[in-house]
Scaffold this motif. Structure first.
Motif, PDB file in Angstrom:
ATOM      1  N   ALA A 196       6.132 -16.986   4.845  1.00  0.00           N
ATOM      2  CA  ALA A 196       4.533 -16.756   4.745  1.00  0.00           C
ATOM      3  C   ALA A 196       4.097 -15.411   3.793  1.00  0.00           C
ATOM      4  N   GLU A 197       5.280 -15.086   3.109  1.00  0.00           N
ATOM      5  CA  GLU A 197       4.921 -13.882   2.288  1.00  0.00           C
ATOM      6  C   GLU A 197       4.330 -14.088   1.064  1.00  0.00           C
ATOM      7  N   ARG A 198       2.871 -13.405   1.198  1.00  0.00           N
ATOM      8  CA  ARG A 198       2.148 -13.742  -0.172  1.00  0.00           C
ATOM      9  C   ARG A 198       2.244 -12.775  -1.186  1.00  0.00           C
ATOM     10  N   ASP A 199       2.855 -11.651  -1.027  1.00  0.00           N
ATOM     11  CA  ASP A 199       3.024 -10.574  -1.958  1.00  0.00           C
ATOM     12  C   ASP A 199       4.560 -10.382  -2.117  1.00  0.00           C
ATOM     13  N   ALA A 200       4.921  -9.430  -2.838  1.00  0.00           N
ATOM     14  CA  ALA A 200       6.349  -9.061  -3.148  1.00  0.00           C
ATOM     15  C   ALA A 200       7.449  -9.014  -2.039  1.00  0.00           C
ATOM     16  N   PRO A 201       8.259  -9.658  -1.838  1.00  0.00           N
ATOM     17  CA  PRO A 201       9.286  -9.494  -0.742  1.00  0.00           C
ATOM     18  C   PRO A 201      10.073  -8.295  -1.288  1.00  0.00           C
ATOM     19  N   VAL A 202      10.890  -7.858  -0.253  1.00  0.00           N
ATOM     20  CA  VAL A 202      11.941  -6.799  -0.582  1.00  0.00           C
ATOM     21  C   VAL A 202      13.319  -7.408  -1.018  1.00  0.00           C
ATOM     22  N   PHE A 203      13.822  -7.059  -1.871  1.00  0.00           N
ATOM     23  CA  PHE A 203      15.300  -7.287  -2.169  1.00  0.00           C
ATOM     24  C   PHE A 203      15.998  -6.263  -2.260  1.00  0.00           C
ATOM     25  N   ARG A 234       4.405   5.787  12.452  1.00  0.00           N
ATOM     26  CA  ARG A 234       3.363   5.032  12.381  1.00  0.00           C
ATOM     27  C   ARG A 234       2.034   5.804  12.010  1.00  0.00           C
ATOM     28  N   VAL A 235       1.338   5.398  11.104  1.00  0.00           N
ATOM     29  CA  VAL A 235       0.102   6.220  10.679  1.00  0.00           C
ATOM     30  C   VAL A 235      -1.098   5.198  10.812  1.00  0.00           C
ATOM     31  N   ALA A 236      -2.270   5.556  11.121  1.00  0.00           N
ATOM     32  CA  ALA A 236      -3.359   4.754  11.549  1.00  0.00           C
ATOM     33  C   ALA A 236      -4.145   4.522  10.090  1.00  0.00           C
ATOM     34  N   LEU A 237      -4.816   3.483   9.860  1.00  0.00           N
ATOM     35  CA  LEU A 237      -5.782   3.338   8.597  1.00  0.00           C
ATOM     36  C   LEU A 237      -7.082   3.038   9.195  1.00  0.00           C
ATOM     37  N   SER A 238      -7.796   3.501   8.291  1.00  0.00           N
ATOM     38  CA  SER A 238      -9.276   3.484   8.383  1.00  0.00           C
ATOM     39  C   SER A 238      -9.907   1.976   8.331  1.00  0.00           C
ATOM     40  N   ASP A 239      -9.068   1.299   7.578  1.00  0.00           N
ATOM     41  CA  ASP A 239      -9.340  -0.212   7.304  1.00  0.00           C
ATOM     42  C   ASP A 239      -8.132  -1.179   7.102  1.00  0.00           C
ATOM     43  N   SER A 240      -8.297  -2.353   6.722  1.00  0.00           N
ATOM     44  CA  SER A 240      -7.265  -3.147   6.228  1.00  0.00           C
ATOM     45  C   SER A 240      -6.428  -2.786   5.082  1.00  0.00           C
ATOM     46  N   PRO A 241      -4.995  -2.940   5.044  1.00  0.00           N
ATOM     47  CA  PRO A 241      -4.684  -2.396   3.725  1.00  0.00           C
ATOM     48  C   PRO A 241      -4.637  -3.638   2.720  1.00  0.00           C
ATOM     49  N   ARG A 242      -4.762  -3.223   1.493  1.00  0.00           N
ATOM     50  CA  ARG A 242      -4.862  -4.200   0.569  1.00  0.00           C
ATOM     51  C   ARG A 242      -3.598  -4.243  -0.394  1.00  0.00           C
ATOM     52  N   ARG A 243      -2.997  -3.176  -0.396  1.00  0.00           N
ATOM     53  CA  ARG A 243      -1.832  -3.096  -1.259  1.00  0.00           C
ATOM     54  C   ARG A 243      -0.897  -1.867  -1.047  1.00  0.00           C
ATOM     55  N   LYS A 263       2.496  -6.481   4.712  1.00  0.00           N
ATOM     56  CA  LYS A 263       3.142  -6.235   3.523  1.00  0.00           C
ATOM     57  C   LYS A 263       4.151  -5.619   3.658  1.00  0.00           C
ATOM     58  N   VAL A 264       5.366  -5.569   2.651  1.00  0.00           N
ATOM     59  CA  VAL A 264       6.439  -4.646   2.983  1.00  0.00           C
ATOM     60  C   VAL A 264       6.810  -4.226   1.476  1.00  0.00           C
ATOM     61  N   ILE A 265       7.446  -2.879   1.429  1.00  0.00           N
ATOM     62  CA  ILE A 265       8.047  -2.341   0.257  1.00  0.00           C
ATOM     63  C   ILE A 265       9.106  -1.446   0.807  1.00  0.00           C
ATOM     64  N   ALA A 266      10.206  -1.230   0.017  1.00  0.00           N
ATOM     65  CA  ALA A 266      11.155  -0.332   0.136  1.00  0.00           C
ATOM     66  C   ALA A 266      11.206   0.743  -0.634  1.00  0.00           C
ATOM     67  N   GLN A 267      11.376   2.091  -0.146  1.00  0.00           N
ATOM     68  CA  GLN A 267      10.854   3.198  -0.806  1.00  0.00           C
ATOM     69  C   GLN A 267      11.760   4.501  -0.008  1.00  0.00           C
ATOM     70  N   GLY A 268      12.809   5.165  -0.760  1.00  0.00           N
ATOM     71  CA  GLY A 268      13.546   6.221  -0.073  1.00  0.00           C
ATOM     72  C   GLY A 268      14.401   5.654   1.014  1.00  0.00           C
ATOM     73  N   GLY A 269      15.135   4.479   0.858  1.00  0.00           N
ATOM     74  CA  GLY A 269      15.817   3.944   1.775  1.00  0.00           C
ATOM     75  C   GLY A 269      15.239   3.565   3.289  1.00  0.00           C
ATOM     76  N   ARG A 270      14.026   3.487   3.036  1.00  0.00           N
ATOM     77  CA  ARG A 270      13.307   2.989   4.278  1.00  0.00           C
ATOM     78  C   ARG A 270      12.427   2.013   3.898  1.00  0.00           C
ATOM     79  N   LEU A 271      11.778   1.198   4.908  1.00  0.00           N
ATOM     80  CA  LEU A 271      11.025   0.014   4.797  1.00  0.00           C
ATOM     81  C   LEU A 271       9.653   0.655   5.339  1.00  0.00           C
ATOM     82  N   VAL A 272       8.595   0.261   4.338  1.00  0.00           N
ATOM     83  CA  VAL A 272       7.121   0.698   4.701  1.00  0.00           C
ATOM     84  C   VAL A 272       6.537  -1.010   5.072  1.00  0.00           C
TER      85      VAL A 272
END
Length: 439
Positions: free
Chosen positions: A127-134, A216-225, A187-196
């Motif tokens: 169901a990934e609409r955006d970039a997977p992590v490889f 975990r950090v709260a957001l004020s609205d839905s994430p887009r990217r 959405k997922v992205i790899a950075q600094g040896g960790r997964l966001v």
């Protein structure tokens, strides 16, 4: 000298009376049958026969039986005395009853509980609409795949999961904790040896190897990217719908406001040049919808332009006349195409009469998805500079659902997400390596 006649008048055996006669000495008793002679010694009378019809006196029978028994016993004793000591009489052996051994106590078999029924196989859909992590997590030289999937068993569950790059077995999974619209906000992205990982109103920090949550950090609205700023090694820029964007630090799991997008991170607005509304903005190969190629080719109507490494890939169809999907490649700084023609070999009338819209460019090849009139989509690899076809293969299960809107080229593999599956091909041979999702 004449003998005198005896005067006896009785039987010498039974004393029965008889009448003597002159000149007669031998008589037979008329009562007991005993023969005797009056002049000689009495002879041993024979045993009188028992009257056949006379009833036997019980006492006489017993006396006779006892006498016979004593006589026989004496004869036996005499015989054994003559032969020596009699052998010890061994009583006949009587078969001794065989005592059956007590029944062996057989312990009851150990209780083995019935194994639980095997779990129902997972029904996972990509169901990934955006970039997977490889990323290679186990160091075997093959990238693992991390992305958004949906599980359909007794209901639908959205989750993020990691899969082994060789076996395609699930390594771990984690559930977004908030929000019903996980399909668009996860959405997922790899950075600094960790997964966001983002969810509807939060961004999470996870271990790449295990999926364990670290912050975990709260957001004020839905994430887009989610986007990695150029040159940054520990931060992820989080674009938020209400424009209260954040810069999330993967080392400390903290965030600070970042209202301006770093270079290359802003999501381009929708316009007439939007190549495909389903194409993720994270894809590294730009694509625009345009009818203006570097130069005109007679009978070639251009619709999509892909650009990478200075090369331009033009996708379109023949015009005027029956539409046939066409392709052309331009090298940097040259308005004349390196090569152009029908997207694939074979009868062009068997191709769907629409321009191909999904492609990508590498340093030595172009990869194009095109559709057949019957039989679904196909993926073709052609040489970047000559257009020679290296291979042309069918993409499974593309005869139903939507056509793939993007392909991802990572290392020696090509990833084609479509509808419910992620198909993985070998870039050198075109062989299907594996599938994530329904097969």
């Amino acid at each position: 000298m004449a003998r005198n006649v005896p005067r006896a008048s009785r039987c010498p055996h039974c004393n029965a009376p008889f009448t003597p006669q002159v000149s007669r000495t031998h008589y037979t008793c008329g009562y007991c049958g005993h023969a005797f002679d009056l002049e000689g010694p009495p002879s041993i009378p024979p045993a009188p026969p028992a009257p056949a019809s006379a009833p036997t006196n019980p006492q006489v029978a017993m006396i006779i039986a006892g006498s016979v028994g004593v006589l026989l016993l004496g004869v036996i004793v005499a015989v054994f005395a003559w032969r020596g000591d009699p052998p010890e009489e061994v009583p006949p052996s009587r078969p001794q009853p065989v005592s059956s051994p007590p029944p062996a106590v057989v312990p009851p078999p150990p209780f083995v509980p019935s194994p639980p029924p095997p779990p129902r196989p997972e029904r996972l859909q990509w169901a990934e609409r955006d970039a997977p992590v490889f990323v290679d997590l186990n160091g075997d030289g093959t990238d693992e795949i991390i992305g958004h999937v949906s599980r359909y068993n007794s209901g639908s569950t959205d989750l993020v999961a990691a899969f082994d790059g060789k076996t395609f077995e699930k390594l771990w999974e984690t559930l977004p904790s908030e929000g019903p619209d996980a399909s668009s906000t996860t959405k997922v992205i790899a950075q600094g040896g960790r997964l966001v990982m983002s969810e509807q109103r939060a961004v999470n920090l996870l271990e790449l190897e295990t999926g364990k949550r670290l912050g975990r950090v709260a957001l004020s609205d839905s994430p887009r990217r989610l986007c990695i700023p150029p040159g940054d090694t520990e931060s992820v820029w989080v674009e938020v719908v209400d424009r209260k964007h954040l810069l999330f630090n993967t080392r400390t799991a903290t965030a600070r406001p970042a209202p301006r997008a770093p270079p290359g991170c802003a999501t381009p607005p929708l316009s007439p040049q939007t190549c495909n509304m389903l194409r993720p903005a994270e894809h590294p190969t730009p694509c625009i919808r345009s009818s203006y190629p570097p130069s005109d080719i007679r009978g070639f109507s251009t619709q999509y332009l892909y650009r990478a490494n200075g090369y331009t890939l033009a996708l379109g169809s023949r015009w005027p006349g029956t539409q046939v999907p066409l392709v052309a490649v331009y090298e940097p700084g040259n308005r004349k195409p390196l090569w152009h023609g029908v997207v694939a070999d074979g009868d062009p009338l068997l191709l769907r009469d629409t321009p191909p819209k999904t492609a990508d460019i590498t340093r030595d090849a172009v990869y194009i998805l095109y559709e057949m009139e019957q039989g679904g989509a196909r993926l073709i690899r052609r040489d970047l500079r000559t257009g020679a076809i290296a291979w042309d293969v069918a993409v499974p299960r593309t005869n139903m659902g939507t056509s793939p809107s993007v392909i991802w080229i990572q290392g020696e593999r090509i990833y084609v997400p479509h509808w419910q599956s992620l198909e993985v091909f070998d870039a050198a041979t075109g062989n299907l390596v594996g599938t994530l999702g329904p097969e």
